[in-house]
Design a protein around this motif. Structure first.
Motif, PDB file in Angstrom:
ATOM      1  N   ARG A   1      53.977  40.991  38.459  1.00  0.00           N
ATOM      2  CA  ARG A   1      53.636  40.105  37.355  1.00  0.00           C
ATOM      3  C   ARG A   1      52.872  38.878  37.844  1.00  0.00           C
ATOM      4  N   CYS A   2      51.835  38.523  37.109  1.00  0.00           N
ATOM      5  CA  CYS A   2      51.007  37.367  37.431  1.00  0.00           C
ATOM      6  C   CYS A   2      51.830  36.084  37.347  1.00  0.00           C
ATOM      7  N   LEU A   3      51.635  35.194  38.301  1.00  0.00           N
ATOM      8  CA  LEU A   3      52.364  33.929  38.313  1.00  0.00           C
ATOM      9  C   LEU A   3      51.962  33.036  37.146  1.00  0.00           C
ATOM     10  N   ALA A   4      50.797  33.317  36.563  1.00  0.00           N
ATOM     11  CA  ALA A   4      50.330  32.517  35.421  1.00  0.00           C
ATOM     12  C   ALA A   4      50.841  33.048  34.090  1.00  0.00           C
ATOM     13  N   ALA A   5      51.652  34.118  34.119  1.00  0.00           N
ATOM     14  CA  ALA A   5      52.176  34.687  32.882  1.00  0.00           C
ATOM     15  C   ALA A   5      53.042  33.660  32.156  1.00  0.00           C
TER      16      ALA A   5
ATOM     17  N   THR B   1      43.024  34.637  38.312  1.00  0.00           N
ATOM     18  CA  THR B   1      41.635  34.959  38.658  1.00  0.00           C
ATOM     19  C   THR B   1      40.878  35.448  37.430  1.00  0.00           C
ATOM     20  N   SER B   2      39.705  34.915  37.225  1.00  0.00           N
ATOM     21  CA  SER B   2      38.824  35.403  36.153  1.00  0.00           C
ATOM     22  C   SER B   2      37.874  36.444  36.723  1.00  0.00           C
TER      23      SER B   2
ATOM     24  N   ASN C   1      38.475  35.341  49.640  1.00  0.00           N
ATOM     25  CA  ASN C   1      39.739  35.894  50.099  1.00  0.00           C
ATOM     26  C   ASN C   1      40.857  35.518  49.123  1.00  0.00           C
ATOM     27  N   ALA C   2      41.788  36.466  48.927  1.00  0.00           N
ATOM     28  CA  ALA C   2      42.967  36.250  48.068  1.00  0.00           C
ATOM     29  C   ALA C   2      42.611  36.069  46.597  1.00  0.00           C
ATOM     30  N   SER C   3      41.422  36.484  46.190  1.00  0.00           N
ATOM     31  CA  SER C   3      41.052  36.379  44.772  1.00  0.00           C
ATOM     32  C   SER C   3      41.563  37.564  43.963  1.00  0.00           C
ATOM     33  N   GLY C   4      41.919  38.669  44.633  1.00  0.00           N
ATOM     34  CA  GLY C   4      42.486  39.803  43.912  1.00  0.00           C
ATOM     35  C   GLY C   4      41.652  41.066  43.921  1.00  0.00           C
ATOM     36  N   LYS C   5      40.672  41.157  44.815  1.00  0.00           N
ATOM     37  CA  LYS C   5      39.841  42.361  44.863  1.00  0.00           C
ATOM     38  C   LYS C   5      40.689  43.601  45.144  1.00  0.00           C
ATOM     39  N   SER C   6      41.565  43.509  46.145  1.00  0.00           N
ATOM     40  CA  SER C   6      42.427  44.649  46.468  1.00  0.00           C
ATOM     41  C   SER C   6      43.389  44.947  45.320  1.00  0.00           C
ATOM     42  N   ASN C   7      43.877  43.896  44.661  1.00  0.00           N
ATOM     43  CA  ASN C   7      44.809  44.094  43.546  1.00  0.00           C
ATOM     44  C   ASN C   7      44.126  44.726  42.340  1.00  0.00           C
ATOM     45  N   LEU C   8      42.847  44.449  42.168  1.00  0.00           N
ATOM     46  CA  LEU C   8      42.121  45.091  41.076  1.00  0.00           C
ATOM     47  C   LEU C   8      41.922  46.571  41.373  1.00  0.00           C
TER      48      LEU C   8
ATOM     49  N   ASN D   1      47.058  38.966  40.242  1.00  0.00           N
ATOM     50  CA  ASN D   1      46.240  37.746  40.152  1.00  0.00           C
ATOM     51  C   ASN D   1      45.702  37.476  38.762  1.00  0.00           C
ATOM     52  N   PHE D   2      45.795  38.437  37.853  1.00  0.00           N
ATOM     53  CA  PHE D   2      45.012  38.382  36.622  1.00  0.00           C
ATOM     54  C   PHE D   2      45.908  38.163  35.395  1.00  0.00           C
ATOM     55  N   ALA D   3      45.753  36.997  34.761  1.00  0.00           N
ATOM     56  CA  ALA D   3      46.470  36.753  33.517  1.00  0.00           C
ATOM     57  C   ALA D   3      45.879  37.610  32.398  1.00  0.00           C
ATOM     58  N   ARG D   4      44.560  37.740  32.417  1.00  0.00           N
ATOM     59  CA  ARG D   4      43.898  38.584  31.409  1.00  0.00           C
ATOM     60  C   ARG D   4      42.474  38.840  31.865  1.00  0.00           C
ATOM     61  N   ILE D   5      42.074  40.092  31.888  1.00  0.00           N
ATOM     62  CA  ILE D   5      40.669  40.432  32.139  1.00  0.00           C
ATOM     63  C   ILE D   5      40.261  41.575  31.226  1.00  0.00           C
ATOM     64  N   ASP D   6      38.968  41.630  30.935  1.00  0.00           N
ATOM     65  CA  ASP D   6      38.402  42.664  30.071  1.00  0.00           C
ATOM     66  C   ASP D   6      36.981  42.896  30.571  1.00  0.00           C
ATOM     67  N   ALA D   7      36.731  44.037  31.216  1.00  0.00           N
ATOM     68  CA  ALA D   7      35.425  44.247  31.857  1.00  0.00           C
ATOM     69  C   ALA D   7      34.984  45.702  31.743  1.00  0.00           C
ATOM     70  N   GLY D   8      33.687  45.888  31.537  1.00  0.00           N
ATOM     71  CA  GLY D   8      33.106  47.218  31.567  1.00  0.00           C
ATOM     72  C   GLY D   8      32.839  47.640  33.002  1.00  0.00           C
ATOM     73  N   LEU D   9      32.842  48.960  33.236  1.00  0.00           N
ATOM     74  CA  LEU D   9      32.680  49.503  34.579  1.00  0.00           C
ATOM     75  C   LEU D   9      31.562  50.532  34.589  1.00  0.00           C
ATOM     76  N   GLN D  10      30.647  50.389  35.552  1.00  0.00           N
ATOM     77  CA  GLN D  10      29.545  51.330  35.704  1.00  0.00           C
ATOM     78  C   GLN D  10      29.902  52.411  36.728  1.00  0.00           C
TER      79      GLN D  10
END
Length: 387
Positions: free
Chosen positions: A78-82, A345-346, A39-46, A21-30
């Motif tokens: 591969r993301c469909l937005a690639a 997905t952002s 639903n279908a936003s990509g939680k499971s895929n992340l 789902n993600f063309a590009r993401i950059d996030a810190g993790l605690q």
């Protein structure tokens, strides 16, 4: 300088390009991460990114298995937005509060003309200094070497085996009660994340250990199931393991039930509690609130906080539950908001969203502040169904 050890490691940052789902993401993790989205936003895929890294280093796994067998190939990932640059990129930072980037692992991959996954780049850095960059000279001489990562090869990962061991420690759990009750559906599987061999996992644990864990689980379960008196592992005449619990009953000695009579919520909570007590690596959980009473759900974040104080274990959770997010102890930097769009997905850290901070300052709870941001735009149209 304080050195990070494997016992205190966690994922501290994730960077992705063209992953599902993600063309590009950059996030810190605690140490706790709550993934919130429709639903279908990509939680499971992340969450699957971390499973992917585990699959690479798992016994019987490897890069080809993780991409082709587990996930259907590069085209499926591969993301469909690639756009023109279509390589899939996964970059992970591992560390702790003192050294957030004790290790960095970066993997770029695509597919060749035969649709075989091929590595475009593999990089490992230790405390900011690169110790591996591929392709190297040997890869240039033999391109088939790029069908395997150095990460999965024992003879090649000696200088960064801590990374491989850490990825190996990742645990994913999403208990399906029907599989626990009918384990024959998962014959041949081991460490089944959906619970097909859950009872076998308990039975394979040393008796002293599993008895101790079951006592702790019994004590915790009494909060949700007050009539539960005891919980034990039991084998039938064929030697098949079962979980059985003794309940308060009109009979003086109580009544025993096994997993076939347990409710879905009881089985899921048992699985969740067992997973929390087993292992020290990152724990990935999908919607732990399913089948549980709202008042039980409210205390799940506090349980994870206690686990982290005691074991330092990272927990990453996807959820749709407003009850789970009612906990005042959840910090804004622990919440990742996933919002789908036409370019993929952002992912935003709630702390970086001024609108969320303003709502909290206005007296709203975290759940009331963030959940509306993940609400599907046209969800009200469901009421028109069958008109």
């Amino acid at each position: 300088m304080t050195k990070a050890t494997s016992k205190t490691f966690r994922f501290t940052k994730i960077y992705l390009e063209n992953w599902t789902n993600f063309a590009r993401i950059d996030a810190g993790l605690q140490r706790r991460v709550f993934l919130i989205g429709p639903n279908a936003s990509g939680k499971s895929n992340l969450l699957d990114v971390f499973r992917f890294l585990h699959n690479i280093v798992a016994v019987g796994g490897g890069f080809q298995n993780a991409v082709q067998i587990k996930r259907g190939g590069v085209s499926s990932l591969r993301c469909l937005a690639a756009r023109r640059y279509s390589d899939i990129v996964v970059m992970i930072h591992i560390g702790n509060d003192e050294i957030p980037s004790a290790w960095e692992y970066e993997l770029h991959f695509n597919q060749d003309n035969l649709r075989r996954p091929i590595i475009k780049k593999e990089r490992v850095a230790k405390e900011g200094s690169d110790i591996l960059i591929r392709p190297d000279k040997e890869d240039e001489k033999d391109s088939k070497r790029l069908t395997q990562t150095y990460l999965e090869q024992v003879y090649a990962n000696r200088n960064f085996r801590d990374v491989a061991d850490f990825f190996s420690s990742v645990r994913y759990l999403h208990i399906v009660p029907q599989l626990v009750r009918e384990p024959d559906r998962s014959v041949g599987r081991t460490n089944d994340p959906y619970g097909g061999d859950f009872l076998e996992q308990i039975a394979s644990t040393p008796p002293r250990t599993h008895r101790s864990r079951l006592r702790r689980i019994r004590d915790a379960l009494r909060v949700a199931v007050p009539q539960l008196q005891d919980l034990e592992l039991w084998r039938d005449a064929r030697g098949t393991p079962h979980l059985r619990g003794k309940y308060d009953h009109w009979r003086p000695r109580g009544a025993w039930q096994n997993e076939e009579q347990f409710s879905d919520g009881t089985l899921r909570l048992m699985g969740l509690l067992w997973a929390v007590l087993e292992g020290t690596g990152p724990l990935l959980l999908e919607e732990p609130e399913l089948s549980l009473h709202p008042e039980v759900i409210r205390f799940i974040p506090q349980m994870f906080a206690r686990v982290q104080r005691r074991f330092g274990r990272q927990v990453l959770i996807s959820t749709h539950s407003t009850d789970l997010l009612q906990d005042d102890g959840i910090a804004l930097d622990e919440v990742l908001l996933l919002r789908p769009g036409i370019e993929g997905t952002s992912v935003s850290v709630a702390k970086d969203l001024r609108a969320v901070e303003e709502l909290l300052e206005g007296g709203l709870s975290l759940a009331d502040a963030v959940m509306p941001l993940t609400r599907p735009e046209y969800v009200h149209q469901l009421t028109l169904f069958a008109d």
